[in-house]
Design a protein around this motif. Structure first.
Motif, PDB file in Angstrom:
ATOM      1  N   PRO A  48       0.840  -1.203   0.000  1.00 12.15           N
ATOM      2  CA  PRO A  48       0.000   0.000   0.000  1.00 12.15           C
ATOM      3  C   PRO A  48       0.879   1.259   0.000  1.00 12.15           C
ATOM      4  O   PRO A  48       1.905   1.278   0.693  1.00 12.15           O
ATOM      5  CB  PRO A  48      -0.768  -0.106   1.316  1.00 12.15           C
ATOM      6  N   ILE A  49       0.491   2.244  -0.746  1.00  6.71           N
ATOM      7  CA  ILE A  49       1.232   3.513  -0.753  1.00  6.71           C
ATOM      8  C   ILE A  49       1.215   4.090   0.661  1.00  6.71           C
ATOM      9  O   ILE A  49       0.172   4.060   1.343  1.00  6.71           O
ATOM     10  CB  ILE A  49       0.608   4.494  -1.774  1.00  6.71           C
ATOM     11  N   GLY A  50       2.344   4.599   1.100  1.00  9.78           N
ATOM     12  CA  GLY A  50       2.427   5.173   2.450  1.00  9.78           C
ATOM     13  C   GLY A  50       2.774   4.126   3.501  1.00  9.78           C
ATOM     14  O   GLY A  50       2.920   4.446   4.671  1.00  9.78           O
ATOM     15  N   GLY A  51       2.868   2.855   3.052  1.00 11.99           N
ATOM     16  CA  GLY A  51       3.317   1.795   3.960  1.00 11.99           C
ATOM     17  C   GLY A  51       2.242   1.219   4.879  1.00 11.99           C
ATOM     18  O   GLY A  51       2.495   0.300   5.631  1.00 11.99           O
ATOM     19  N   LYS A  52       1.031   1.780   4.841  1.00 16.73           N
ATOM     20  CA  LYS A  52      -0.051   1.277   5.705  1.00 16.73           C
ATOM     21  C   LYS A  52      -1.327   1.167   4.889  1.00 16.73           C
ATOM     22  O   LYS A  52      -1.561   1.964   3.983  1.00 16.73           O
ATOM     23  CB  LYS A  52      -0.335   2.282   6.843  1.00 16.73           C
ATOM     24  N   TRP A  53      -2.165   0.214   5.246  1.00 18.82           N
ATOM     25  CA  TRP A  53      -3.452   0.093   4.552  1.00 18.82           C
ATOM     26  C   TRP A  53      -4.462   1.103   5.089  1.00 18.82           C
ATOM     27  O   TRP A  53      -5.418   1.460   4.412  1.00 18.82           O
ATOM     28  CB  TRP A  53      -4.028  -1.317   4.750  1.00 18.82           C
ATOM     29  N   ASN A  54      -4.250   1.518   6.315  1.00 16.53           N
ATOM     30  CA  ASN A  54      -5.315   2.247   6.996  1.00 16.53           C
ATOM     31  C   ASN A  54      -4.715   3.358   7.870  1.00 16.53           C
ATOM     32  O   ASN A  54      -3.864   3.083   8.717  1.00 16.53           O
ATOM     33  CB  ASN A  54      -6.046   1.205   7.871  1.00 16.53           C
ATOM     34  N   PHE A  55      -5.178   4.564   7.634  1.00 17.54           N
ATOM     35  CA  PHE A  55      -4.635   5.707   8.382  1.00 17.54           C
ATOM     36  C   PHE A  55      -5.649   6.259   9.382  1.00 17.54           C
ATOM     37  O   PHE A  55      -5.604   7.427   9.749  1.00 17.54           O
ATOM     38  CB  PHE A  55      -4.197   6.815   7.410  1.00 17.54           C
ATOM     39  N   ASP A  56      -6.562   5.390   9.796  1.00 17.38           N
ATOM     40  CA  ASP A  56      -7.647   5.825  10.659  1.00 17.38           C
ATOM     41  C   ASP A  56      -7.163   6.541  11.930  1.00 17.38           C
ATOM     42  O   ASP A  56      -7.817   7.458  12.412  1.00 17.38           O
ATOM     43  CB  ASP A  56      -8.498   4.619  11.062  1.00 17.38           C
ATOM     44  N   HIS A  57      -6.026   6.097  12.435  1.00 17.55           N
ATOM     45  CA  HIS A  57      -5.550   6.688  13.683  1.00 17.55           C
ATOM     46  C   HIS A  57      -5.239   8.177  13.559  1.00 17.55           C
ATOM     47  O   HIS A  57      -5.308   8.915  14.538  1.00 17.55           O
ATOM     48  CB  HIS A  57      -4.333   5.927  14.212  1.00 17.55           C
ATOM     49  N   ASP A  58      -4.889   8.597  12.325  1.00 24.06           N
ATOM     50  CA  ASP A  58      -4.607  10.022  12.126  1.00 24.06           C
ATOM     51  C   ASP A  58      -5.900  10.812  11.930  1.00 24.06           C
ATOM     52  O   ASP A  58      -5.879  12.026  11.776  1.00 24.06           O
ATOM     53  CB  ASP A  58      -3.731  10.216  10.865  1.00 24.06           C
TER      54      ASP A  58
END
Ligand code: FAD
Length: 510
Positions: free
Chosen positions: A170-180
């Motif tokens: 995944p671009i950005g190294g994570k599938w999910n940025f929900d924490h941000d």
């Protein structure tokens, strides 16, 4: 062969391959019908939007050379039912072949299946060419599993459609940025003015009035602000990418007394009526991000795309995998009525008042208002899911059963016992205070659990867990709540349950 092609009101896809060539033997039909305006009490803006978009669609496609039959709500020959209208058109126009686009709603699917059995001419159905997945893809993907995990499906979508991917990662190294993406809005950045139109929909509005259709909510028919044709939908999307996307994720869960829309896109009507497709929308989001990475970060983009290619497609798949049984599900066996204030907004709970009044005036509330305010309260009130569904299916501009019922009965009421979500979405006043400024101006005290002016969410929250211990204590994600409850003194427990009993007995007066 003289062919009749049916287009339903939520199938306004101009890009459909049906329209790639003109054909004098093909007659398209669009119909405004009482069977659609009356199966639930809709918000006036929703009926206006659908009729306006249908009328605009007809005009645009006629200009491109296609032949249309348009039946208005008050037309003399309108039989007000899909089957009766189609049968009469077939006869009158000497139709030899009938085609329809696969409906998104189970009810209409059933009607069309029985219609084609009843008519004597040949028929076939074709895809609407709107969604990224087929009706049954989710059922196949999760076959044999009790719970359908959205995250697994979402990752597969990203890979299959090569969206935000860097090779296999995944671009950005994570599938999910929900924490941000979980901030309260305190006015740090100004919210750009809500993009809107000043559509004149007086004629449609008059027709609805003259037909005597029962609706809820209010409308400004001189300045109707929802996008009602493809051009407007595309402009709406462009505005979102430019002005709102930079903070979409950051404030996705925030709620504010003075801000109804925050950084949300309000594109759901345009999407659900198919004026714009999810793929087009996603491509626009990615393009905007690629062109301006200083202003828009990956967390915003990923957060948005997850809603459109994740949640939206996932809910549709669940719907087709689980209907018709899904509409009967009532895991908690709740049977209480929905409090009257859902229809008026007259309640002393500020969060509820704001969310409901805005729904009545705008036919809109954003996801967290629907889930954590009105949905949460309906669940804590132990409301019959049929009543909850009726409210959500009527009041929102974007409410169509395939996406309404899965969100309402499933995600928000947990009536499916854990197909869509792994635990019920429940919150006490603490959450409301954390994510909004509602509590600051409320009649109730969000810090108080019992006694005068104690926020109803607090005691109802514990009452809910206590009542449904049998059904929930086994759930690993919830067991901690029971440990907290068990640690409370008998007196504290008794006071909380007494307070909750009082509130439940006086639910209409809260
Ligand atoms: P944004 O926040 O800008 O999100 C962008 C898009 O993502 C939305 O337009 C929508 O197409 C999609 N999306 C986001 N969340 C979801 C979701 N949970 N399920 C499916 N798609 C999602 N959405 C509907 O379209 N119709 C409904 O009838 C509906 N009923 C709901 C009922 C409840 C109880 C809850 C909790 C949610 C419901 N939703 C429904 C999902 C979501 O709240 C709306 O799609 C969203 O608020 C629409 O506003 P927006 O376009 O500004 O969304």
């Amino acid at each position: 062969k003289k062919t009749l092609r049916l287009i339903l009101g939520d199938q306004l896809n101009q890009k459909h391959s049906w329209f790639s060539e003109e054909n004098d033997d093909v007659l398209y039909v669009l119909m405004e019908m009482r069977q659609e305006t009356d199966y639930v009490t809709h918000h006036i803006q929703k009926v206006v939007s659908f009729f306006s978009a249908m009328r605009a669609f007809k005009v645009e496609l006629e200009a491109k050379g296609h032949k249309f039959l348009y039946i208005k709500i008050n037309d003399a020959g309108n039989k007000q039912s899909l089957k009766d209208n189609i049968k009469s058109i077939i006869k009158e126009h000497k139709i030899e072949h009938f085609e329809y686009l696969l409906p998104d709603e189970y009810r209409l699917d059933q009607q069309l299946r029985s219609l084609v059995e009843e008519i004597s001419i040949s028929s076939n159905s074709v895809d609407t060419e709107h969604f990224l997945t087929g009706r049954n893809d989710i059922a196949d993907f999760f076959s044999g599993k009790k719970q359908f995990l959205m995250e697994n499906f979402y990752r597969k979508m990203r890979k299959d459609h090569d969206i935000l991917m860097d090779g296999k990662e995944p671009i950005g190294g994570k599938w999910n940025f929900d924490h941000d993406n979980r901030n309260k809005y305190k006015g740090e950045v100004p919210i750009p003015p809500a993009y809107s139109y000043k559509n004149d929909v007086k004629e449609v509005f008059k027709d609805i009035e003259n037909a005597g259709i029962k609706t809820i909510g209010t409308v400004d028919a001189d300045n109707f602000h929802w996008p009602i044709d493809r051009k407007q939908a595309l402009q709406f999307a462009r505005y979102f990418c430019r002005e709102l996307l930079p903070y979409f994720g950051t404030y996705q869960d925030a709620m504010h007394t003075e801000e109804q829309f925050l950084f949300h896109s309000r594109i759901s009507f345009a999407l659900n009526s198919k004026l714009i497709s999810p793929r087009e929308l996603v491509d626009k989001i990615i393009k905007a991000w690629e062109e301006d990475q200083d202003k828009i970060n990956i967390a915003q983009v990923e957060g948005y795309i997850r809603q459109v290619i994740g949640w939206r497609e996932y809910m549709r798949g669940i719907y087709w995998a689980k209907m018709p049984d899904y509409a009967e599900k009532n895991f908690f066996e709740h049977d209480r009525p929905l409090p009257d204030f859902y229809w008026t907004g007259k309640t002393k709970m500020k969060c509820m008042e704001k969310s409901i009044k805005q729904s009545l005036t705008e036919a809109y509330a954003h996801h967290i208002q629907r889930l954590m305010v009105t949905g949460n309260f309906a669940l804590l009130n132990m409301t019959d899911p049929d009543e909850v569904d009726k409210w959500y299916l009527g009041i929102y501009i974007d409410a169509i059963e395939w996406v309404e019922i899965t969100n309402t009965r499933g995600m928000s009421q947990f009536a499916d016992g854990g197909i869509v979500g792994s635990k019920p979405y429940l919150a006490s006043a603490n959450y409301m205070h954390k994510m909004s400024n509602y509590c600051a101006n409320c009649h109730y005290d969000h810090k108080k659990k019992v006694g005068e002016k104690a926020c109803p969410f607090n005691s109802l929250y514990w009452n809910f867990y206590n009542t449904h211990r049998d059904k929930l204590a086994k759930n690993q994600r919830i067991s901690m709540m029971y440990r907290t409850w068990d640690k409370k003194s008998d007196q504290e427990k008794e006071d909380l349950l007494k307070q909750a009993d009082y509130y439940l007995a006086h639910a209409d007066e809260l």
